[in-house]
Design a protein around this motif. Structure first.
Motif, PDB file in Angstrom:
ATOM      1  N   PRO A 156     -74.770 123.613  49.652  1.00  0.00           N
ATOM      2  CA  PRO A 156     -75.616 123.891  49.116  1.00  0.00           C
ATOM      3  C   PRO A 156     -76.656 125.190  48.749  1.00  0.00           C
ATOM      4  O   PRO A 156     -77.319 125.848  47.571  1.00  0.00           O
ATOM      5  N   LEU A 157     -76.505 125.620  50.616  1.00  0.00           N
ATOM      6  CA  LEU A 157     -77.714 126.840  49.729  1.00  0.00           C
ATOM      7  C   LEU A 157     -76.984 128.015  50.056  1.00  0.00           C
ATOM      8  O   LEU A 157     -77.340 129.211  49.358  1.00  0.00           O
ATOM      9  N   ASP A 170     -80.866 118.165  45.010  1.00  0.00           N
ATOM     10  CA  ASP A 170     -80.464 117.135  46.143  1.00  0.00           C
ATOM     11  C   ASP A 170     -80.670 116.502  47.680  1.00  0.00           C
ATOM     12  O   ASP A 170     -79.929 115.685  48.608  1.00  0.00           O
ATOM     13  N   SER A 171     -80.007 117.984  47.782  1.00  0.00           N
ATOM     14  CA  SER A 171     -80.107 118.242  49.164  1.00  0.00           C
ATOM     15  C   SER A 171     -81.653 118.667  50.577  1.00  0.00           C
ATOM     16  O   SER A 171     -81.291 118.637  51.383  1.00  0.00           O
ATOM     17  N   HIS A 172     -82.300 119.538  49.448  1.00  0.00           N
ATOM     18  CA  HIS A 172     -83.229 119.974  50.487  1.00  0.00           C
ATOM     19  C   HIS A 172     -84.502 120.558  50.562  1.00  0.00           C
ATOM     20  O   HIS A 172     -84.585 120.126  48.820  1.00  0.00           O
ATOM     21  N   THR A 214     -85.453 122.852  54.585  1.00  0.00           N
ATOM     22  CA  THR A 214     -84.960 120.877  55.704  1.00  0.00           C
ATOM     23  C   THR A 214     -83.857 120.610  54.894  1.00  0.00           C
ATOM     24  O   THR A 214     -84.077 120.699  53.528  1.00  0.00           O
ATOM     25  N   LYS A 215     -83.204 119.016  55.339  1.00  0.00           N
ATOM     26  CA  LYS A 215     -82.757 118.474  54.567  1.00  0.00           C
ATOM     27  C   LYS A 215     -83.619 118.035  53.767  1.00  0.00           C
ATOM     28  O   LYS A 215     -84.712 117.133  54.010  1.00  0.00           O
ATOM     29  N   THR A 229     -91.570 124.012  45.584  1.00  0.00           N
ATOM     30  CA  THR A 229     -90.940 123.000  44.037  1.00  0.00           C
ATOM     31  C   THR A 229     -89.832 124.711  43.501  1.00  0.00           C
ATOM     32  O   THR A 229     -91.064 125.256  42.805  1.00  0.00           O
ATOM     33  N   LEU A 230     -89.018 124.531  43.460  1.00  0.00           N
ATOM     34  CA  LEU A 230     -88.015 125.394  42.367  1.00  0.00           C
ATOM     35  C   LEU A 230     -88.779 125.513  41.573  1.00  0.00           C
ATOM     36  O   LEU A 230     -89.075 123.875  40.542  1.00  0.00           O
TER      37      LEU A 230
END
Length: 275
Positions: A156-157, A170-172, A214-215, A229-230
């Motif tokens: 995802p990164l 939903d991942s990081h 982080t996760k 937050t993006l």
């Protein structure tokens, strides 16, 4: 000669390569040197690199670092990723860091402050895309020597850096805080244990900001850190001295049952020399 070679950082063995697999897009070809931290965000000087495992608990002169005349560099990504996906966003990192540096100088120049916070506008997508990309790049050439394998943590990164704005939803999680040191720290992956909880951490720290991934909903982070937050339009740094003892997290002085595990060539510290 034998004793001299023992005093050279093991980082030396992880720096020289011409071709390999890009650690962002996965393509094979000629690799491009990436400045970490990015040019423009800091003053480029002569630096030395060492693995952080060679620094913690040791006198700095015990191990001779790998020198670079113009900043800390990693040759692990392709020209396209370096210039388009990172270089196209590095300007936002540079702008934010320069503005924060001026605000920090003003903060410590004058004694009376009603608040311990400084604020700057930010394009959080551009800022995060550049920082995540540099974290992925800041590692060993050993990772470039074989085709990339799928990783639920790193994929995802990579997707986010390559342009998928929703890849991390939903991942990081992303956290950041004031980092008051000259040395730069990059840590591609660290497992941090605290009070029975194990977290995966990826980090890039250089004055004036530490940026940590982080996760999702599983992270451990300093109490004075802010969550990014993006889509956010502001960065807020807490300059209170109460957070200084944890500003080098996760490489601060461990307390209680805290511990961490890492791969040495994925955790690098660079520091200016000859100044």
């Amino acid at each position: 000669m034998g004793n001299y070679s023992k005093n050279i950082s093991k980082r030396f063995a992880h720096t020289r390569i011409k071709q390999g697999y890009c650690l962002i897009c996965g393509s094979f070809g000629r690799l491009s040197p990436d400045h970490v931290p990015p040019k423009g965000a800091i003053t480029i000087t002569k630096v030395e690199q060492r693995h952080i495992s060679e620094v913690i608990g040791m006198v700095p002169s015990d191990v001779k670092g790998v020198p670079s005349p113009n900043g800390s560099k990693f040759k692990t990504i392709c020209h396209e990723c370096n210039n388009s996906h990172l270089g196209g966003n590095d300007g936002e990192v540079a702008r934010v860091c320069k503005y924060l540096t001026l605000k920090i100088q003003d903060y410590f120049r004058y004694v009376d402050h009603p608040y311990n916070f400084i604020v700057t506008d930010v394009d959080s997508i551009k800022f995060a895309r550049a920082m995540v990309g540099h974290i992925l790049a800041a590692t060993s050439i050993e990772e470039c020597k074989k085709p990339p394998e799928y990783s639920p943590y790193f994929q995802p990164l990579k997707n986010f850096v390559l342009g998928d704005n929703s890849a991390l939803n939903d991942s990081h999680d992303i956290y950041y805080w004031f980092y008051p040191f000259k040395r730069h720290v990059s840590a591609k992956c660290v497992a941090f244990y605290n009070e029975g909880h194990l977290s995966l951490i990826s980090l890039l720290s250089f004055f004036p900001i530490a940026f940590m991934i982080t996760k999702k909903n599983e992270g451990t982070y300093p109490a004075h850190a802010s969550k990014l937050t993006l889509g956010d339009e502001r960065l807020v740094l807490d300059l209170s001295s109460l957070g200084y003892s944890y500003s080098a997290f996760p490489f601060h002085g461990l307390k209680g049952n805290q511990m961490y595990a890492l791969t040495d060539f994925q955790t690098i510290v660079s520091y200016p020399i000859g100044q």
